[in-house]
Design a protein around this motif. Sequence first.
Motif, PDB file in Angstrom:
ATOM      1  N   ALA A  48       0.673  10.777  10.873  1.00 14.93           N
ATOM      2  CA  ALA A  48       0.952   9.213  10.673  1.00 14.93           C
ATOM      3  C   ALA A  48       0.363   8.420  12.092  1.00 14.93           C
ATOM      4  O   ALA A  48       0.456   7.429  12.045  1.00 14.93           O
ATOM      5  CB  ALA A  48       2.356   8.772  10.275  1.00 14.93           C
ATOM      6  N   VAL A  98       1.622   5.261   0.807  1.00 16.73           N
ATOM      7  CA  VAL A  98       1.343   6.418   1.807  1.00 16.73           C
ATOM      8  C   VAL A  98       1.908   7.349   0.981  1.00 16.73           C
ATOM      9  O   VAL A  98       3.060   7.733   0.625  1.00 16.73           O
ATOM     10  CB  VAL A  98       1.946   6.068   3.174  1.00 16.73           C
ATOM     11  CG1 VAL A  98       1.387   7.412   3.873  1.00 16.73           C
ATOM     12  CG2 VAL A  98       1.385   5.000   3.645  1.00 16.73           C
ATOM     13  N   PHE A 147       6.436   4.551   1.055  1.00 17.53           N
ATOM     14  CA  PHE A 147       6.006   5.976   1.386  1.00 17.53           C
ATOM     15  C   PHE A 147       6.712   6.797  -0.071  1.00 17.53           C
ATOM     16  O   PHE A 147       7.872   6.573  -0.326  1.00 17.53           O
ATOM     17  CB  PHE A 147       6.919   6.526   2.478  1.00 17.53           C
ATOM     18  CG  PHE A 147       6.247   5.829   3.732  1.00 17.53           C
ATOM     19  CD1 PHE A 147       5.211   6.644   4.558  1.00 17.53           C
ATOM     20  CD2 PHE A 147       6.557   4.519   4.235  1.00 17.53           C
ATOM     21  CE1 PHE A 147       4.625   6.011   5.797  1.00 17.53           C
ATOM     22  CE2 PHE A 147       5.909   3.978   5.327  1.00 17.53           C
ATOM     23  CZ  PHE A 147       4.927   4.908   5.918  1.00 17.53           C
ATOM     24  N   PRO A 151       0.776  -1.151  -0.137  1.00 15.03           N
ATOM     25  CA  PRO A 151      -0.095  -0.048   0.052  1.00 15.03           C
ATOM     26  C   PRO A 151       0.762   1.368   0.013  1.00 15.03           C
ATOM     27  O   PRO A 151       1.899   1.194   0.595  1.00 15.03           O
ATOM     28  CB  PRO A 151      -0.798  -0.100   1.552  1.00 15.03           C
ATOM     29  CG  PRO A 151      -0.778  -1.273   1.728  1.00 15.03           C
ATOM     30  CD  PRO A 151       0.603  -1.970   1.347  1.00 15.03           C
ATOM     31  N   ASP A 153      -5.449   0.199   7.254  1.00 13.36           N
ATOM     32  CA  ASP A 153      -5.945  -0.154   5.954  1.00 13.36           C
ATOM     33  C   ASP A 153      -7.239  -0.093   5.697  1.00 13.36           C
ATOM     34  O   ASP A 153      -7.906  -0.178   4.695  1.00 13.36           O
ATOM     35  CB  ASP A 153      -5.395  -1.487   5.319  1.00 13.36           C
ATOM     36  CG  ASP A 153      -3.993  -1.434   5.046  1.00 13.36           C
ATOM     37  OD1 ASP A 153      -3.430  -0.655   4.833  1.00 13.36           O
ATOM     38  OD2 ASP A 153      -3.404  -2.470   5.296  1.00 13.36           O
ATOM     39  N   TYR A 180       6.363   5.558  11.035  1.00 15.43           N
ATOM     40  CA  TYR A 180       5.921   4.109  10.692  1.00 15.43           C
ATOM     41  C   TYR A 180       7.081   2.940  11.362  1.00 15.43           C
ATOM     42  O   TYR A 180       6.873   2.043  11.836  1.00 15.43           O
ATOM     43  CB  TYR A 180       5.970   3.900   9.189  1.00 15.43           C
ATOM     44  CG  TYR A 180       5.759   2.564   8.521  1.00 15.43           C
ATOM     45  CD1 TYR A 180       4.739   1.944   8.833  1.00 15.43           C
ATOM     46  CD2 TYR A 180       6.822   2.077   7.936  1.00 15.43           C
ATOM     47  CE1 TYR A 180       4.474   0.549   8.261  1.00 15.43           C
ATOM     48  CE2 TYR A 180       6.744   0.607   7.154  1.00 15.43           C
ATOM     49  CZ  TYR A 180       5.661   0.225   7.564  1.00 15.43           C
ATOM     50  OH  TYR A 180       5.141  -1.370   6.919  1.00 15.43           O
ATOM     51  N   ASP A 201       4.394  -5.897   8.214  1.00 16.08           N
ATOM     52  CA  ASP A 201       3.688  -4.867   7.376  1.00 16.08           C
ATOM     53  C   ASP A 201       4.691  -4.199   6.396  1.00 16.08           C
ATOM     54  O   ASP A 201       5.774  -3.910   6.600  1.00 16.08           O
ATOM     55  CB  ASP A 201       3.122  -3.899   8.290  1.00 16.08           C
ATOM     56  CG  ASP A 201       2.034  -3.014   7.559  1.00 16.08           C
ATOM     57  OD1 ASP A 201       0.759  -3.264   7.535  1.00 16.08           O
ATOM     58  OD2 ASP A 201       2.623  -1.715   7.262  1.00 16.08           O
ATOM     59  N   ARG A 257       4.854  -1.263   3.347  1.00 15.39           N
ATOM     60  CA  ARG A 257       4.163   0.144   2.947  1.00 15.39           C
ATOM     61  C   ARG A 257       5.201   1.075   2.174  1.00 15.39           C
ATOM     62  O   ARG A 257       6.575   0.976   2.247  1.00 15.39           O
ATOM     63  CB  ARG A 257       3.692   0.968   4.074  1.00 15.39           C
ATOM     64  CG  ARG A 257       2.299   0.988   4.071  1.00 15.39           C
ATOM     65  CD  ARG A 257       1.921   1.346   5.596  1.00 15.39           C
ATOM     66  NE  ARG A 257       0.970   0.247   6.149  1.00 15.39           N
ATOM     67  CZ  ARG A 257      -0.271  -0.022   6.286  1.00 15.39           C
ATOM     68  NH1 ARG A 257      -1.081   1.019   5.283  1.00 15.39           N
ATOM     69  NH2 ARG A 257      -0.936  -0.935   6.640  1.00 15.39           N
ATOM     70  N   MET A 306      -3.503   7.177   9.148  1.00 15.32           N
ATOM     71  CA  MET A 306      -3.108   7.256   7.898  1.00 15.32           C
ATOM     72  C   MET A 306      -2.203   5.769   7.621  1.00 15.32           C
ATOM     73  O   MET A 306      -1.801   5.694   6.480  1.00 15.32           O
ATOM     74  CB  MET A 306      -1.982   8.284   7.684  1.00 15.32           C
ATOM     75  CG  MET A 306      -2.850   9.529   7.816  1.00 15.32           C
ATOM     76  SD  MET A 306      -1.849  10.961   7.001  1.00 15.32           S
ATOM     77  CE  MET A 306      -1.801  10.773   5.349  1.00 15.32           C
ATOM     78  N   LEU A 307      -1.867   5.171   8.652  1.00 10.97           N
ATOM     79  CA  LEU A 307      -1.210   3.829   8.492  1.00 10.97           C
ATOM     80  C   LEU A 307      -2.022   2.566   8.598  1.00 10.97           C
ATOM     81  O   LEU A 307      -1.331   1.699   9.073  1.00 10.97           O
ATOM     82  CB  LEU A 307       0.159   3.813   9.427  1.00 10.97           C
ATOM     83  CG  LEU A 307       1.311   5.106   9.274  1.00 10.97           C
ATOM     84  CD1 LEU A 307       2.348   4.999  10.100  1.00 10.97           C
ATOM     85  CD2 LEU A 307       1.304   5.011   7.735  1.00 10.97           C
TER      86      LEU A 307
END
Lengths: 316, 409
Positions: B87, A42, A102, A40, B218, A85, A98, A100, B215-216
């Motif tokens: 975030a 961000v 960025f 995903p 799903d 994160y 996880d 992601r 924001m982090l």
Amino acid sequence: MAKLKDLTHKEDTLGSGHRLCPGCGASIIVNQLGRMSEAPMVVGCATGCLEVATTIYPYTAWNVPFIHSAFENSAATVSGMEAAYEALKSKGKIPADDKRNFVAFGGDGGTYDIGFQSLSGAMERGHNMTYVCYDNGAYMNTGMQRSSATPYGAATSTTPIGTHATAGKEEYRKDLTAVMAAHNIPYVAQASLSNWKDLMRKAEKAFTTPGPAFLNILSPCPRGWRTEPGDSIELSRLAVSTCYWPIFEVDNGEWKVNHRPKNKVPVTEFLKPQGRFKHLFAKGNEKVLAHVQEKIDHDWDQLLWKADFSKDRTAE
Amino acid sequence: MPKTVLKEVKNTPKAQQTAAALTGNSAVAMALKQADPDVVSAYPITPQTTIVEELAAYAARDHLKGKFVNVESEHSAMSSAIGAAAAGARSVTATSSQGLALMWEMLYIAAGLRLPIIMPMANRALSAPINIHGDHSDAMGARDTGWIQLFSEDAQEAYDNTLMSFRVAEHKDVKLPCIVNLDGFIISHAIARLDIMSDDDAGAFIGESSPTYGMLTDDHVETVGAFDGLGGFYFEFKRQQDEALQKAKEVLLDVSNEFAALTGRSYGLFEEYMLEDAETAIVVMSSAGGTTRVAVDKLRAEGKKVGMLKLRMFRPFPADEIAAAIGHCKAVAILDRSHGLAGTGGPMGDEVKAAMYHLDDRPECLNYVYGLGGRDVTVENIESVYSDLDSLDSATNSNTGFRYLNIRD
Ligand SMILES: Cc1ncc(C[n+]2csc(CCOP(=O)(O)OP(=O)(O)O)c2C)c(N)n1
């Protein structure tokens, strides 16, 4: 790389309803890159056309988490998100497996000029993020003012055609892609919408490379370039085949030119369809046009030299 | 880390506390560490620097588990802090003077996006001429940015305010960033004795943060920082923002009460010192509050009815509460450690005077600009202010204009 057929099934990153102009490169760039992001995304975006036209409150065209904070700091903002994160992951608040991507977007103004320091800092700090510049060659959102990415000779609202012999911008573009390569980050590439496969490979590479990556993508702007919306991809193609916008990458310090036109097309072919260069074709400006060609030839030779040097070195 | 640990404090109410000798900056760094921030984004500037250095040292020794982002400027410090907070991280930074000035654009955005970022600020004069010493010009330049602002008299209060600021800023009805001010050098660099809470107790008091956005995750996709042009809701956003800022007063009082029960140290929106029967009073903030208290004690011993209002919460400005606390005085002096450069004196002077405008029987007012660029303010200086108030003739005092305190001719 995934098959084209599979990629077409992926949901657009930027949904319909946004208000970017027809033929604008920015939305195409976002959606093409989004297809290559397995994890995903961000997204952070600098103030500019892309941000303004896609997030008109209370609507949004973004199908992924998106933040805009200001003009000159898309890199710093996304670097903070990436740090958050990592921290939340290390504290067990986000699962360890996880993944992601960025991604920070900025126009050439937000990248080459006012956001340059923020970009340089974020890349130097080694955040695991990709910075994407959609380079349309001027501050388009505020009405086509020159940036340090504006090509030599182009007429903009702050380098207007006056009474001088050489009208338009009198300075060369900044070679930002090379400047970013000088940051010694893992991956830097310059790409064009016309060379789709190359673009997609670079996006995938940028997303999967640990650490910072920088992509500079030519983004045609029919309003600012004074061109037809339907010609955007063809102009991108001419930008590459004239060597105005060479496509290349710097992968862990190794320079590679991804397309070497067999017959370099004269730069006038790229300039002629664009209203912003119209004055260069007026009588008396032949010298200016010759000069533009000389500069492009010089830069192209230098790029080949860098790539050949890299090749020789790795061959040894 | 504490340089010297003196002794266990007796009669600890509830929290485990230890007496320590620390500079204001060390105390603040300790409080920030105890809040267990997820992201620290910071850039050094005198006199804030040692806060950043100590946080870096905490991080290097794993006493701080979050990420330390060594940004290349304060503009990026605030931008990174905004990204981190958006975030979902507990996000902190610290600055002074020029650093705050460089952040200015982003201060409004942090507040407008309702991100509870915590930022201690070792107050310092603004250039030019360049001067690294303590005054409040930096804080005053941010007074209408939408940040909560607390001021501290000493290292203890700076520590306590920093701990409490997280609770206020992150409160669900507030969700706004907060600056914790401490006077450059006078507090930031002087070693003072103070009581610090154990990491566990401080952590339990502050608690977990609850992010403004997700924001982090799903499960829902959010756009933060959307464009809100003509026909949009900008006006309504600003109204909501101000309502949230107003809430911070009540929340600060609640949190301060809880803190008092834990530590025995109680704070309000401001301290009312000998105000009840005071005929004249001084309104002041920060370290000069200590100097003023000494002068009050001295003059009270001589039988003079003097008092002090030491402001702790500057934003939101507790105007009605201030009017209620000093409205009965004959004359009041407002001491500004910054120059408004508006031709009317200091910003506090304007605001305190405006706060009393509705009173039928308003006190006579004098506004003083003092302590610029770290200029000392002595007990004698403060006494001279009380004596000015004493001899003030209500027939001739204009209540406008301002005076300088301890300036060379
Ligand atoms: C600090 C600051 N300066 C100036 C502006 C005004 N401004 C907004 S967008 C923009 C130009 C954006 O140009 P670019 O980054 O090239 O993106 P484009 O609009 O072409 O997509 C300018 C000058 C601003 N928002 N913030």
